[in-house]
Design a protein around this motif. Structure first.
Motif, PDB file in Angstrom:
ATOM      1  N   UNK A 292       8.673  54.012  46.448  1.00  0.00           N
ATOM      2  CA  UNK A 292       9.476  53.444  45.457  1.00  0.00           C
ATOM      3  C   UNK A 292       8.541  52.358  44.914  1.00  0.00           C
ATOM      4  N   UNK A 293       8.653  52.058  43.593  1.00  0.00           N
ATOM      5  CA  UNK A 293       8.019  50.735  42.548  1.00  0.00           C
ATOM      6  C   UNK A 293       7.976  49.234  43.560  1.00  0.00           C
ATOM      7  N   UNK A 294       6.295  49.503  44.052  1.00  0.00           N
ATOM      8  CA  UNK A 294       6.235  47.897  44.338  1.00  0.00           C
ATOM      9  C   UNK A 294       5.332  47.266  44.186  1.00  0.00           C
ATOM     10  N   UNK A 295       5.073  46.045  44.007  1.00  0.00           N
ATOM     11  CA  UNK A 295       4.277  45.317  43.308  1.00  0.00           C
ATOM     12  C   UNK A 295       2.527  46.034  43.449  1.00  0.00           C
ATOM     13  N   UNK A 296       1.247  45.443  43.040  1.00  0.00           N
ATOM     14  CA  UNK A 296      -0.014  45.228  43.479  1.00  0.00           C
ATOM     15  C   UNK A 296       0.059  44.876  44.325  1.00  0.00           C
ATOM     16  N   UNK A 297       0.358  43.337  44.865  1.00  0.00           N
ATOM     17  CA  UNK A 297      -0.079  42.729  46.207  1.00  0.00           C
ATOM     18  C   UNK A 297       0.720  43.665  47.149  1.00  0.00           C
ATOM     19  N   UNK A 298       0.768  44.186  46.936  1.00  0.00           N
ATOM     20  CA  UNK A 298       2.030  44.887  48.548  1.00  0.00           C
ATOM     21  C   UNK A 298       1.025  46.387  48.263  1.00  0.00           C
TER      22      UNK A 298
ATOM     23  N   UNK B 162      -1.858  47.817  47.714  1.00  0.00           N
ATOM     24  CA  UNK B 162      -3.261  46.720  48.122  1.00  0.00           C
ATOM     25  C   UNK B 162      -3.458  46.614  49.775  1.00  0.00           C
ATOM     26  N   UNK B 163      -2.011  45.933  50.172  1.00  0.00           N
ATOM     27  CA  UNK B 163      -1.658  45.775  51.713  1.00  0.00           C
ATOM     28  C   UNK B 163      -0.621  47.124  51.899  1.00  0.00           C
ATOM     29  N   UNK B 164      -0.538  47.979  51.766  1.00  0.00           N
ATOM     30  CA  UNK B 164      -0.455  48.972  52.636  1.00  0.00           C
ATOM     31  C   UNK B 164      -1.446  50.084  52.769  1.00  0.00           C
ATOM     32  N   UNK B 165      -2.480  50.043  51.752  1.00  0.00           N
ATOM     33  CA  UNK B 165      -3.963  50.880  51.768  1.00  0.00           C
ATOM     34  C   UNK B 165      -4.528  50.694  52.762  1.00  0.00           C
ATOM     35  N   UNK B 166      -4.449  49.053  52.853  1.00  0.00           N
ATOM     36  CA  UNK B 166      -5.628  48.135  53.570  1.00  0.00           C
ATOM     37  C   UNK B 166      -5.142  48.532  55.479  1.00  0.00           C
ATOM     38  N   UNK B 167      -3.702  48.693  55.325  1.00  0.00           N
ATOM     39  CA  UNK B 167      -2.884  49.201  56.819  1.00  0.00           C
ATOM     40  C   UNK B 167      -3.027  50.567  57.238  1.00  0.00           C
ATOM     41  N   UNK B 168      -3.318  51.444  56.284  1.00  0.00           N
ATOM     42  CA  UNK B 168      -3.471  52.855  56.468  1.00  0.00           C
ATOM     43  C   UNK B 168      -4.619  53.075  56.617  1.00  0.00           C
ATOM     44  N   UNK B 169      -4.407  54.692  58.380  1.00  0.00           N
ATOM     45  CA  UNK B 169      -5.860  55.018  57.958  1.00  0.00           C
ATOM     46  C   UNK B 169      -6.596  55.771  56.929  1.00  0.00           C
ATOM     47  N   UNK B 170      -5.537  56.376  55.835  1.00  0.00           N
ATOM     48  CA  UNK B 170      -6.011  57.019  55.018  1.00  0.00           C
ATOM     49  C   UNK B 170      -5.335  57.364  53.997  1.00  0.00           C
ATOM     50  N   UNK B 171      -6.012  57.193  52.843  1.00  0.00           N
ATOM     51  CA  UNK B 171      -5.323  57.754  50.861  1.00  0.00           C
ATOM     52  C   UNK B 171      -5.369  59.493  51.450  1.00  0.00           C
ATOM     53  N   UNK B 172      -4.688  59.736  50.461  1.00  0.00           N
ATOM     54  CA  UNK B 172      -4.696  60.892  50.442  1.00  0.00           C
ATOM     55  C   UNK B 172      -4.553  61.728  48.764  1.00  0.00           C
ATOM     56  N   UNK B 173      -5.550  62.041  48.173  1.00  0.00           N
ATOM     57  CA  UNK B 173      -5.402  63.160  46.836  1.00  0.00           C
ATOM     58  C   UNK B 173      -5.621  64.227  46.759  1.00  0.00           C
ATOM     59  N   UNK B 174      -5.074  65.094  45.845  1.00  0.00           N
ATOM     60  CA  UNK B 174      -4.927  65.657  45.954  1.00  0.00           C
ATOM     61  C   UNK B 174      -5.597  66.614  43.967  1.00  0.00           C
ATOM     62  N   UNK B 175      -6.210  67.369  43.664  1.00  0.00           N
ATOM     63  CA  UNK B 175      -6.276  67.467  42.111  1.00  0.00           C
ATOM     64  C   UNK B 175      -6.390  69.029  41.789  1.00  0.00           C
ATOM     65  N   UNK B 176      -5.577  69.004  40.898  1.00  0.00           N
ATOM     66  CA  UNK B 176      -6.667  71.107  39.961  1.00  0.00           C
ATOM     67  C   UNK B 176      -7.485  70.903  39.688  1.00  0.00           C
ATOM     68  N   UNK B 177      -9.047  71.505  40.490  1.00  0.00           N
ATOM     69  CA  UNK B 177     -10.042  71.224  39.238  1.00  0.00           C
ATOM     70  C   UNK B 177      -9.768  71.923  37.762  1.00  0.00           C
ATOM     71  N   UNK B 178      -9.981  71.186  37.211  1.00  0.00           N
ATOM     72  CA  UNK B 178     -10.079  71.291  35.241  1.00  0.00           C
ATOM     73  C   UNK B 178     -10.652  70.493  34.883  1.00  0.00           C
TER      74      UNK B 178
END
Length: 407
Positions: A282-288, A290-306
């Protein structure tokens, strides 16, 4: 009622007004965009005053981020509708008053800026700022970050929001004295119209980010993060389905979803539950975040080309690399310039569930040392391409090339 004071200092070589109906310095992706551009200007020695859309602060304050050669100060001029404002009053504010308070603020300044840079506001803002800048002989520069699709706007193709945005994109922005474009597509489009253009992707202070290089423990699951508000751009449904297909138990793979709540996703996707491999925070603050991103192996992003996805540039991609976290994504916009398969992350062949599933299987096969190399490559790419200091010289040359407008 508190009186709004205008106290910014004015060096001998003048100052830049950067205006837009968004909170500053925090609150939205737009806020982060404005911080990056303002700091790039300051790095070249300019004094910048940001007139944001919020009602606070009443008096100008220093941004106090880093040590740029110039300065960034900001003030709220109250353009943005407040959350509890009645709907009709919000509509009136946006369509009949937007830009009025900004122009009044410009009028009150004891010395006028050398340049006005505007971000957002569509036609309403431009119809007030264009005449004001022409009257005072001040160059007007527009920071363009989107090419909107009707599906993104309330009311669709014939709704007032879409029509206003299109009128600005097609007819008013080309009348400005310069364009800052967030992507190659927008750069090419406005250059063909004869505009002075400089391309600047999303930027931030990469040196201030903290990258945690961590080795993969073979006994622990691979951790993925999605952060944002899925809408017409991000294909979060595909991400969820791919993770569940590859590892429904969560023994090898964990996806943390930051932003939407469980109930929002259940309603949006018609789901009753999600696999154990998916953790919705759910919704968490900006500092949290960043912490989750740094401790992950990857972030994931899928977008339809348009058109609308290729015209913009995902800020979350930049923030991931800046935090030293590689990205798994399909290539839209200018991502192919910065995301090399197996270097800063993994490239999906397309935006399908199957395409992401194949990329996830590849990610699961990586060793700890391979993951560490990717993390280092991610932060290196961010330093070379997305730090605000990298773009200061080009922005300085761009401003220098735009002459004062004859009255």
């Amino acid at each position: 009622m508190l009186k709004r004071f205008d106290l910014h200092f004015m060096p001998n070589n003048g100052w830049i007004a950067y205006v837009g109906p968004f909170p500053f310095p925090w609150g939205q992706a737009a806020s982060r965009r404005m911080v990056g551009i303002a700091r790039s200007f300051a790095e070249s020695g300019y004094s910048v005053v940001v007139a944001g859309g919020a009602s606070l602060p009443l008096a100008e304050q220093d941004l106090n981020e880093g040590e740029p050669k110039g300065s960034v100060r900001y003030i709220g001029v109250g353009e943005s509708p407040v959350p509890r404002m009645p709907s009709l009053k919000k509509i009136w504010r946006v369509f009949f008053e937007w830009g009025q308070l900004t122009v009044q603020w410009l009028d009150r300044q004891p010395s006028k800026p050398t340049h006005v840079v505007v971000y957002g506001g569509s036609a309403q803002y431009m119809l007030r700022l264009l005449p004001w800048c022409r009257q005072h002989g001040i160059p007007l520069i527009v920071d363009v970050v989107e090419w909107y699709d009707p599906r993104q706007m309330k009311g669709g193709r014939f709704g007032p929001f879409y029509l206003s945005a299109q009128f600005a994109l097609r007819y008013l922005y080309p009348r400005c004295d310069g364009v800052i474009a967030i992507s190659s597509l927008l750069e090419d489009r406005y250059r063909k119209l004869g505009c002075e253009v400089v391309r600047v992707p999303p930027s931030l202070d990469v040196q201030a980010e903290r990258s945690h290089i961590q080795l993969k423990n073979p006994e622990d699951p691979l951790v993925l993060v999605y952060a944002g508000t899925p809408g017409k751009k991000d294909l979060l449904r595909h991400v969820l389905e791919a993770v569940e297909a590859v590892d429904p138990t969560g023994a090898r793979l964990k996806l943390k979803v930051l932003g939407p709540t469980v109930e929002q996703l259940k309603t949006s996707y018609g789901r009753s539950n999600f696999a154990p491999s998916i953790q919705i925070l759910g919704r968490i603050n900006q500092e949290e975040i960043a912490s989750h991103i740094r401790s992950a192996h990857f972030t994931v992003l899928l977008r339809m080309p348009a058109l609308f996805t290729n015209a913009g540039f995902p800020t979350k991609f930049v923030e991931s690399l800046a935090n030293g976290t590689p990205v798994i994504a399909n290539l839209t916009s200018d991502l192919g310039l910065y995301l090399r398969d197996g270097v800063e992350g993994l490239v999906c062949a397309d935006y399908s569930v199957h395409g992401l599933s194949l990329a996830l299987e590849r990610a699961l096969s990586l060793s700890g040392s391979q993951l560490e190399k990717m993390r280092q490559a991610a932060i290196n790419q961010a330093k070379q391409s997305f730090d605000f200091r990298v773009h200061s010289k080009n922005l300085h040359l761009f401003l220098s090339s735009i002459k004062r407008v004859p009255r």
